[in-house]
Design a protein around this motif. Structure first.
Motif, PDB file in Angstrom:
ATOM      1  N   ARG A  20      35.491  45.625  49.263  1.00  0.00           N
ATOM      2  CA  ARG A  20      36.559  44.711  48.879  1.00  0.00           C
ATOM      3  C   ARG A  20      36.497  44.388  47.385  1.00  0.00           C
ATOM      4  O   ARG A  20      37.531  44.264  46.726  1.00  0.00           O
ATOM      5  CB  ARG A  20      36.447  43.415  49.685  1.00  0.00           C
ATOM      6  CG  ARG A  20      36.684  43.618  51.178  1.00  0.00           C
ATOM      7  CD  ARG A  20      36.644  42.280  51.911  1.00  0.00           C
ATOM      8  NE  ARG A  20      36.884  42.459  53.324  1.00  0.00           N
ATOM      9  CZ  ARG A  20      38.088  42.522  53.889  1.00  0.00           C
ATOM     10  NH1 ARG A  20      39.161  42.420  53.124  1.00  0.00           N
ATOM     11  NH2 ARG A  20      38.222  42.678  55.187  1.00  0.00           N
ATOM     12  N   THR A  21      35.303  44.254  46.858  1.00  0.00           N
ATOM     13  CA  THR A  21      35.127  43.974  45.428  1.00  0.00           C
ATOM     14  C   THR A  21      33.956  44.790  44.908  1.00  0.00           C
ATOM     15  O   THR A  21      33.088  45.235  45.679  1.00  0.00           O
ATOM     16  CB  THR A  21      34.842  42.476  45.181  1.00  0.00           C
ATOM     17  OG1 THR A  21      33.668  42.099  45.899  1.00  0.00           O
ATOM     18  CG2 THR A  21      36.014  41.628  45.643  1.00  0.00           C
ATOM     19  N   ILE A  22      33.914  44.995  43.620  1.00  0.00           N
ATOM     20  CA  ILE A  22      32.787  45.689  42.995  1.00  0.00           C
ATOM     21  C   ILE A  22      31.733  44.648  42.633  1.00  0.00           C
ATOM     22  O   ILE A  22      32.030  43.660  41.935  1.00  0.00           O
ATOM     23  CB  ILE A  22      33.238  46.438  41.731  1.00  0.00           C
ATOM     24  CG1 ILE A  22      34.218  47.551  42.129  1.00  0.00           C
ATOM     25  CG2 ILE A  22      32.053  47.031  40.988  1.00  0.00           C
ATOM     26  CD1 ILE A  22      34.727  48.349  40.953  1.00  0.00           C
TER      27      ILE A  22
END
Length: 609
Positions: free
Chosen positions: A392-394
């Protein structure tokens, strides 16, 4: 030995048969033929009166049963030869019997009207007058005549109704013969010798409208939006309400319970208490919906004679409040629900043809609802699989800026990317299984998880890639995966490629070079053949990793986007932040391919902070 009455009846039969032949052979003389037929009708009435007289004068020892059978036999014979529609009604105006000519004129199967209320065939404004005439005939025995219109199966006939009291042996109450004399005659041929009927423009138009409805219904139900979101019932109801019904109500079965899903009222009906009453009503409170759901077949009340069939509220039947005069209900698929359509006084009643059409619509709706559930279930599975291969996010990348873009393809894809911590710094991975669908996505998720887990113990990404290859070959899944993994320690990067596209390194002055890449995809051979490389990044340089879906995107001429166009975009955006570079690549590819996305597109960019 035949009696005079029986001989007279045989003679009447022969004359009526001759009139039928004349009507077929000489259609231009229809008026004269009709006059003769009406004269024969008078003769038939006289014969009935004579038969009744003889029965009354018969010896008392003749059983009532025998007399009744003789009278009924005469009545049936006269019925067969009557050239005009005849109804036999009881004292409550319920149809007890009709002759063959009635079935032909009204276009109704034999016996369909028996047991129904005759006034429902009569135009609304004349029903009260009909009941008064019927009562007078039953009480006085004097015949009565009045003009009205009979409507049935979408046909309307202007007729003179002649009411005559009948007293039959074996019947406790008098009956009434209602003879319908058409004021305008259309001549139709009888039997195989009749000339072929010409196509009727109205019938052709009705058939075209039915085909148009089915085609439009299929189009809106197969639309992707109807599969993704629960809008199929509402769209279908709006289409039906536009031209086919005043009220459209859809009930569906959810968790084995029938629930009211859609209610569309006439446009002139304000969204007020009546609409709310219909919405809140229990679908199975009335026998109509319950019968359709239980038996799985449509029900038509062409002439509504029981307004309680759809349930009631505190002030009376719902159909009364809705102004219903014609109602039909059809199943939605096998066990999916029921679709109810209501017409008010302003429309012609539903016909058997309409019932058949709506049963086809119900089948389409059932298929659409099942497809919707299947599609949404697959979509949820696809979303879960996508979540398992795409973060979903880095997470934080110490000493670097990072950005990523992911576009899902036309089906459940198999591309993955990941950024994760390792003992010496942080690592990244990108790749995808060869193939599409859930099986390929599952393999990609397994490889992604293996690369992340093994990176906890290994300090070299090449060893991690090789061990994942051993696991894939041992499992024998038959799929192979192209993958690229790297570990970052300070500004030093160690890369390992297993058949993946090479990463692009962009310098601050716009020069672009592609690292080695290469190797053999995972899962093909027990001994992995990888390509490894080390590099040290300088300030202002950017490393860009990408999926096959990016460079294989094609324009309308079939030309691939390719690595040369990618290098051109990278050169023009050298020194920009990774998010800007990734967005520029995405925009360029979108413009090149006209926005079409077939395979998943992954772009992952890093640069030293």
């Amino acid at each position: 030995m035949t009696t005079p009455l029986e001989r007279a009846l045989d003679s009447l039969t022969e004359r009526v048969s001759s009139l039928r032949d004349a009507r077929t052979a000489y259609p231009e003389q229809a008026g004269e033929t009709l006059s003769a037929a009406l004269a024969e009708l008078d003769t038939a009435l006289e014969l009935l009166a004579e038969a009744r007289k003889q029965l009354r004068q018969a010896p008392k020892q003749q059983s009532a049963k025998g007399g009744a059978q003789r009278e009924l036999k005469l009545l049936r014979q006269v019925f067969r030869v009557f050239p005009v529609p005849v109804f036999v009604l009881d004292g409550g105006a319920v149809i007890r019997r009709i002759n063959a000519e009635t079935s032909r004129v009204l276009g109704s199967p034999d016996g369909y009207l028996v047991g129904r209320s005759f006034p429902l065939l009569v135009e609304t404004s004349r029903r009260a007058a009909f009941r008064s005439h019927l009562t007078a005939v039953l009480q006085t025995g004097q015949s009565a005549t009045f003009e009205t219109r009979l409507s049935h199966q979408g046909r309307t006939h202007t007729v003179q109704i002649v009411l005559t009291r009948l007293t039959l042996a074996g019947e406790p109450q008098p009956l009434v013969a209602a003879v319908a004399l058409p004021t305008e005659i259309q001549v139709h041929g009888y039997g195989a010798a009749a000339p072929a009927a010409r196509p009727d423009a109205a019938l052709l138009l009705a058939a075209a409208r039915r085909q148009e409805l089915l085609a439009e219904m299929a189009r809106i139900l197969l639309d992707e939006e109807s599969l993704r979101r629960p809008v199929a019932l509402a769209r279908a109801a709006r289409l039906l309400a536009a031209d086919w019904a005043d009220w459209v109500i859809a009930d569906v079965v959810r968790d084995d319970v029938a629930r009211r899903a859609t209610v569309l009222a006439p446009k002139a009906e304000p969204v007020g208490e009546l609409v709310r009453l219909v919405e809140r009503a229990e679908p199975l409170a009335g026998p109509l919906v319950a019968q359709v759901m239980q038996q799985g077949t449509g029900v038509l009340h062409e002439m509504l004679d029981d307004e309680h069939v759809f349930g009631a509220h505190a002030d009376g039947p719902l159909l009364t409040a809705m102004g219903a005069v014609s109602v039909m209900c059809v199943p939605i698929g096998p066990g999916e629900g029921a679709l109810t359509l209501v017409r008010t006084h302003d429309r012609a009643p539903f016909t058997l043809g309409d019932l058949g059409l709506m049963e086809q619509v119900g089948v389409q709706l059932g298929l659409a609802l099942r497809a919707q559930r299947s599609f949404q279930s697959s979509s949820r599975a696809a979303e879960s699989l996508t979540a398992s291969v795409v973060p979903r996010t880095i997470p934080e990348t110490p000493g670097f800026e990072a950005a990523a873009i992911y576009h899902q393809g036309s089906s459940v894809g198999a591309e993955f990317y990941d950024v994760f911590p390792v003992s010496t710094g942080w690592g990244f991975a990108l790749g995808g299984a060869a193939g599409k669908g859930e099986a390929a996505a599952s393999v990609s998720a397994m490889v992604k998880g293996g690369l992340r887990v093994l990176s906890v113990w290994e300090k070299d990404p090449d060893q991690v890639v090789r061990r994942v290859n051993e696991a894939m070959v041992a499992q024998g899944g038959g799929m192979f995966v192209m993958a690229l993994a790297g570990f970052v320690n300070g500004r030093r990067l160690t890369l390992s490629s297993a058949g993946h596209h090479p990463a692009a390194l962009v310098s601050a002055d716009g020069a672009v070079r592609f690292v080695s890449g290469g190797g053999v995809p995972l899962g093909i051979a027990p001994a992995a053949e990888t390509a490894s490389e080390e590099l040290t990044m300088s300030s202002g340089e950017t490393l860009v990793l990408y999926s096959d879906g990016l460079v294989s995107s094609r324009n309308e001429r079939g030309e691939p986007f390719g690595e040369e166009r990618l290098a051109d975009v990278l050169g023009r955006h050298a020194g920009r932040p990774p998010a800007t570079v990734a967005k520029a690549i995405e925009d360029e590819r979108h413009a090149f391919s006209g926005g079409r996305v077939w395979d998943e597109i992954v772009i992952l960019a890093f640069r030293p902070a």
